[in-house]
Enzyme design. Structure first.
Site, PDB file in Angstrom:
ATOM      1  N   SER A  45      -1.394   1.517   3.100  1.00 25.03           N
ATOM      2  CA  SER A  45      -0.271   2.165   4.077  1.00 25.03           C
ATOM      3  C   SER A  45      -1.268   3.064   4.408  1.00 25.03           C
ATOM      4  CB  SER A  45       0.669   2.385   2.929  1.00 25.03           C
ATOM      5  OG  SER A  45       0.342   2.979   2.323  1.00 25.03           O
ATOM      6  N   GLU A 181       8.507  -4.984  -3.954  1.00 22.57           N
ATOM      7  CA  GLU A 181       9.166  -3.911  -3.073  1.00 22.57           C
ATOM      8  C   GLU A 181      10.165  -4.321  -2.308  1.00 22.57           C
ATOM      9  OE1 GLU A 181       5.916  -2.658  -0.131  1.00 22.57           O
ATOM     10  OE2 GLU A 181       7.603  -1.761   0.734  1.00 22.57           O
TER      11      GLU A 181
HETATM   12  O1  KIV Z   1       0.310   0.136   0.087  1.00 21.89           O
HETATM   13  C1  KIV Z   1       1.191   0.526  -0.390  1.00 21.89           C
HETATM   14  O2  KIV Z   1       0.835   2.364  -0.023  1.00 21.89           O
HETATM   15  C2  KIV Z   1       1.497  -0.563  -1.010  1.00 21.89           C
HETATM   16  C3  KIV Z   1       3.117   0.739  -2.049  1.00 21.89           C
HETATM   17  C4  KIV Z   1       3.908   1.024  -0.484  1.00 21.89           C
HETATM   18  C5  KIV Z   1       3.484   0.215  -2.832  1.00 21.89           C
HETATM   19  O3  KIV Z   1       1.472  -1.001  -1.567  1.00 21.89           O
END
Ligand code: KIV
Length: 263
Positions: A45, A181
């Site tokens: 992310s 998720e």
């Molecule tokens: O990339 C991320 O931050 C994640 C979380 C949302 C679990 O995979």
């Protein structure tokens, strides 16, 4: 000093103590997050929060390694998990080569990969070669383009059964934990009950063994939109803007610096 949790500590927490996971991408925030989280996730992310991209797909392995190194420096007493970015684990040899690179160049304890049953053979290859793996099922951000958007899962009995089969396959392959998720709460509960390894939910209700949130969401820094599953524990963006505006006003008016800020 905080005790660094091991993978076995996390396994033992299932059904006993909720597991707290928070993302971090840099040393400074990692050092703050270390005080409260059981696990720090260097999520891909970061490609959205840090690099300003629309989705996670263009994150690279080198980018993940760079940020993981910084997080490990900032939070030396934390169990740190790194996301394997899109396209770096398409087959088992590629996955192992890239996961070894993460282990050799960072102090991450484990890597996380998205995918269910169809990727279980990759997880098995990694765990048999001494790489600790976290699975990730349900809404999988790396599939956003191929799926045509972010879709909540577990709305039908058929889908719930598929998710349970995914989780069981991932556990059998040797993963020590699974992120769930964007899954309907009852489905996430059923998945959690179907496996003996801990589940960490995000947008998956309150019945998973733990919860994960992205730091910039939970601290109110990301305000473009606030997903339903996010609780903002502070208004980061607003507070930062107020402080910056005050600095500007004080510089313009000559109020800053004062005598005490001057050599
Ligand atoms: O990339 C991320 O931050 C994640 C979380 C949302 C679990 O995979």
């Amino acid at each position: 000093m905080k005790k660094k949790l091991t993978l076995n500590d996390i396994l033992r927490m299932k059904s006993k103590e909720k597991i707290v996971v928070i993302t971090a991408y840099d040393a400074l925030f990692a050092s703050l997050i270390e005080e409260s989280a059981d696990i720090i996730l260097v999520g891909d992310s970061l490609n959205m929060s840090f690099a300003g991209e629309e989705d996670t797909l263009s994150a690279t392995l080198n980018q993940m390694i760079y940020h993981t190194k910084a997080v490990c420096k900032g939070a030396p007493n934390s169990l740190i998990i790194t996301d394997m970015p899109f396209g770096t684990y398409n087959n088992k040899d590629e996955a192992l080569k890239n996961a070894v690179k993460v282990y050799q160049q960072t102090k991450a304890a484990a890597i996380k990969i998205e995918g269910g049953k169809e990727r279980a053979h990759i997880i098995e290859h990694l765990t048999k070669n001494s790489i600790a793996v976290v699975g990730h099922i349900g809404l999988m951000p790396q599939f956003v383009r191929s799926e045509g958007g972010y879709k909540v899962r577990g709305k039908t009995q058929e889908d719930i059964e598929q998710l349970i089969a995914d989780a069981i396959a991932i556990e059998k392959a040797g993963a020590f934990c699974i992120v769930i998720e964007g899954v309907v709460s009852d489905a996430a509960k059923a998945i959690t009950e179907a496996v003996t390894i801990p589940t960490i939910g995000i947008g998956a209700g309150g019945e998973t063994d733990g919860q994960v949130l992205v730091w910039s969401d939970m601290l109110g820094f990301f305000t473009a939109f606030v997903p339903k599953f996010v609780k903002q524990y502070m208004q980061g963006a607003g507070d930062v803007k107020t402080a910056l505006a005050q600095f500007c006003t004080e510089v313009k008016s000559g109020k800053f610096p004062e005598e005490k800020h001057t050599y």
